[in-house]
Design a protein around this motif. Structure first.
Motif, PDB file in Angstrom:
ATOM      1  N   VAL A 136      -0.782   4.279 -15.416  1.00 52.63           N
ATOM      2  CA  VAL A 136      -0.103   4.047 -14.139  1.00 52.63           C
ATOM      3  C   VAL A 136      -1.045   4.390 -12.990  1.00 52.63           C
ATOM      4  N   TRP A 137      -1.784   5.475 -13.124  1.00 49.53           N
ATOM      5  CA  TRP A 137      -2.731   5.885 -12.088  1.00 49.53           C
ATOM      6  C   TRP A 137      -3.787   4.804 -11.855  1.00 49.53           C
ATOM      7  N   HIS A 138      -4.306   4.243 -12.937  1.00 48.10           N
ATOM      8  CA  HIS A 138      -5.328   3.207 -12.838  1.00 48.10           C
ATOM      9  C   HIS A 138      -4.785   1.955 -12.146  1.00 48.10           C
ATOM     10  N   ALA A 139      -3.620   1.495 -12.560  1.00 49.00           N
ATOM     11  CA  ALA A 139      -3.032   0.286 -11.969  1.00 49.00           C
ATOM     12  C   ALA A 139      -2.660   0.504 -10.506  1.00 49.00           C
ATOM     13  N   ALA A 140      -2.067   1.652 -10.197  1.00 46.79           N
ATOM     14  CA  ALA A 140      -1.666   1.921  -8.815  1.00 46.79           C
ATOM     15  C   ALA A 140      -2.873   2.111  -7.906  1.00 46.79           C
ATOM     16  N   THR A 141      -3.930   2.693  -8.427  1.00 45.25           N
ATOM     17  CA  THR A 141      -5.132   2.885  -7.616  1.00 45.25           C
ATOM     18  C   THR A 141      -5.758   1.556  -7.228  1.00 45.25           C
ATOM     19  N   TRP A 142      -5.882   0.647  -8.195  1.00 42.42           N
ATOM     20  CA  TRP A 142      -6.475  -0.647  -7.878  1.00 42.42           C
ATOM     21  C   TRP A 142      -5.551  -1.494  -7.008  1.00 42.42           C
ATOM     22  N   THR A 143      -4.251  -1.328  -7.177  1.00 39.02           N
ATOM     23  CA  THR A 143      -3.311  -2.016  -6.289  1.00 39.02           C
ATOM     24  C   THR A 143      -3.443  -1.494  -4.869  1.00 39.02           C
ATOM     25  N   LEU A 144      -3.581  -0.180  -4.725  1.00 40.18           N
ATOM     26  CA  LEU A 144      -3.756   0.416  -3.403  1.00 40.18           C
ATOM     27  C   LEU A 144      -5.060  -0.040  -2.759  1.00 40.18           C
ATOM     28  N   VAL A 145      -6.134  -0.082  -3.526  1.00 39.57           N
ATOM     29  CA  VAL A 145      -7.427  -0.530  -2.991  1.00 39.57           C
ATOM     30  C   VAL A 145      -7.345  -1.988  -2.539  1.00 39.57           C
ATOM     31  N   ALA A 146      -6.739  -2.835  -3.344  1.00 36.77           N
ATOM     32  CA  ALA A 146      -6.612  -4.252  -2.974  1.00 36.77           C
ATOM     33  C   ALA A 146      -5.736  -4.429  -1.739  1.00 36.77           C
ATOM     34  N   ALA A 147      -4.635  -3.686  -1.672  1.00 34.79           N
ATOM     35  CA  ALA A 147      -3.745  -3.794  -0.510  1.00 34.79           C
ATOM     36  C   ALA A 147      -4.429  -3.303   0.760  1.00 34.79           C
ATOM     37  N   LEU A 148      -5.194  -2.220   0.660  1.00 36.75           N
ATOM     38  CA  LEU A 148      -5.889  -1.713   1.843  1.00 36.75           C
ATOM     39  C   LEU A 148      -7.019  -2.638   2.287  1.00 36.75           C
ATOM     40  N   CYS A 149      -7.696  -3.279   1.345  1.00 36.08           N
ATOM     41  CA  CYS A 149      -8.730  -4.262   1.716  1.00 36.08           C
ATOM     42  C   CYS A 149      -8.095  -5.469   2.408  1.00 36.08           C
ATOM     43  N   GLY A 150      -6.991  -5.936   1.862  1.00 33.55           N
ATOM     44  CA  GLY A 150      -6.277  -7.036   2.501  1.00 33.55           C
ATOM     45  C   GLY A 150      -5.748  -6.644   3.865  1.00 33.55           C
ATOM     46  N   LEU A 151      -5.250  -5.422   3.980  1.00 28.14           N
ATOM     47  CA  LEU A 151      -4.754  -4.933   5.264  1.00 28.14           C
ATOM     48  C   LEU A 151      -5.878  -4.834   6.285  1.00 28.14           C
ATOM     49  N   LEU A 152      -7.043  -4.420   5.864  1.00 23.74           N
ATOM     50  CA  LEU A 152      -8.185  -4.343   6.771  1.00 23.74           C
ATOM     51  C   LEU A 152      -8.525  -5.721   7.334  1.00 23.74           C
TER      52      LEU A 152
ATOM     53  N   SER B 192       0.824  -1.210   0.000  1.00 23.27           N
ATOM     54  CA  SER B 192       0.000   0.000   0.000  1.00 23.27           C
ATOM     55  C   SER B 192       0.861   1.264   0.000  1.00 23.27           C
ATOM     56  N   VAL B 193       1.977   1.241   0.708  1.00 21.27           N
ATOM     57  CA  VAL B 193       2.872   2.402   0.705  1.00 21.27           C
ATOM     58  C   VAL B 193       3.509   2.578  -0.667  1.00 21.27           C
ATOM     59  N   ALA B 194       3.916   1.470  -1.299  1.00 23.31           N
ATOM     60  CA  ALA B 194       4.512   1.549  -2.632  1.00 23.31           C
ATOM     61  C   ALA B 194       3.498   2.059  -3.657  1.00 23.31           C
ATOM     62  N   ALA B 195       2.272   1.579  -3.580  1.00 22.77           N
ATOM     63  CA  ALA B 195       1.239   2.036  -4.522  1.00 22.77           C
ATOM     64  C   ALA B 195       0.928   3.521  -4.322  1.00 22.77           C
ATOM     65  N   ALA B 196       0.881   3.964  -3.084  1.00 25.60           N
ATOM     66  CA  ALA B 196       0.644   5.384  -2.825  1.00 25.60           C
ATOM     67  C   ALA B 196       1.813   6.226  -3.337  1.00 25.60           C
ATOM     68  N   GLY B 197       3.014   5.721  -3.170  1.00 28.67           N
ATOM     69  CA  GLY B 197       4.177   6.439  -3.687  1.00 28.67           C
ATOM     70  C   GLY B 197       4.159   6.549  -5.202  1.00 28.67           C
ATOM     71  N   ILE B 198       3.731   5.501  -5.875  1.00 27.44           N
ATOM     72  CA  ILE B 198       3.628   5.526  -7.333  1.00 27.44           C
ATOM     73  C   ILE B 198       2.539   6.508  -7.771  1.00 27.44           C
ATOM     74  N   LEU B 199       1.447   6.564  -7.023  1.00 24.82           N
ATOM     75  CA  LEU B 199       0.378   7.512  -7.358  1.00 24.82           C
ATOM     76  C   LEU B 199       0.867   8.957  -7.302  1.00 24.82           C
ATOM     77  N   PHE B 200       1.675   9.273  -6.308  1.00 25.29           N
ATOM     78  CA  PHE B 200       2.162  10.642  -6.184  1.00 25.29           C
ATOM     79  C   PHE B 200       3.346  10.931  -7.092  1.00 25.29           C
ATOM     80  N   THR B 201       4.042   9.892  -7.558  1.00 28.84           N
ATOM     81  CA  THR B 201       5.191  10.103  -8.431  1.00 28.84           C
ATOM     82  C   THR B 201       4.778  10.316  -9.881  1.00 28.84           C
TER      83      THR B 201
END
Length: 93
Positions: free
Chosen positions: A37-53, A21-30
């Motif tokens: 890239v925005w689309h792939a990183a967003t869905w990666t972030l959503v999946a990582a945060l759901c798994g983290l929850l 989730s940190v890597a995906a957020a970093g890619i979103l801001f980079t």
């Protein structure tokens, strides 16, 4: 088999979800201008945060029901996971 069980423990999976989730957020801001890239990183972030929850809830349940499992190796990823989820929860309100 013991190495695989240790690799798939909730603590290791929680650290992995935090890292993704940190890597995906970093890619979103980079790369904010590239829509692919925005689309792939967003869905990666959503999946990582759901798994983290899910992992934070399971880790919290394990620590609440078993007093001997309350070690710093389990408390640390639990607290960092909650700290990663709090801004998302606040942003949803």
């Amino acid at each position: 088999m013991a190495a695989f069980r240790k690799l798939m423990s909730t603590t290791v999976l929680t650290w992995l979800a935090i890292g993704i989730s940190v890597a995906a957020a970093g890619i979103l801001f980079t790369f904010p201008a590239d829509p692919m890239v925005w689309h792939a990183a967003t869905w990666t972030l959503v999946a990582a945060l759901c798994g983290l929850l899910v992992l934070v809830v399971v880790l919290g349940y394990v620590m609440a029901t078993n007093q001997s499992s309350r070690t710093w190796r389990r408390v640390t990823p639990f607290l960092i996971g909650v700290a990663c989820l709090v801004p998302v929860a606040v942003g949803l309100f």
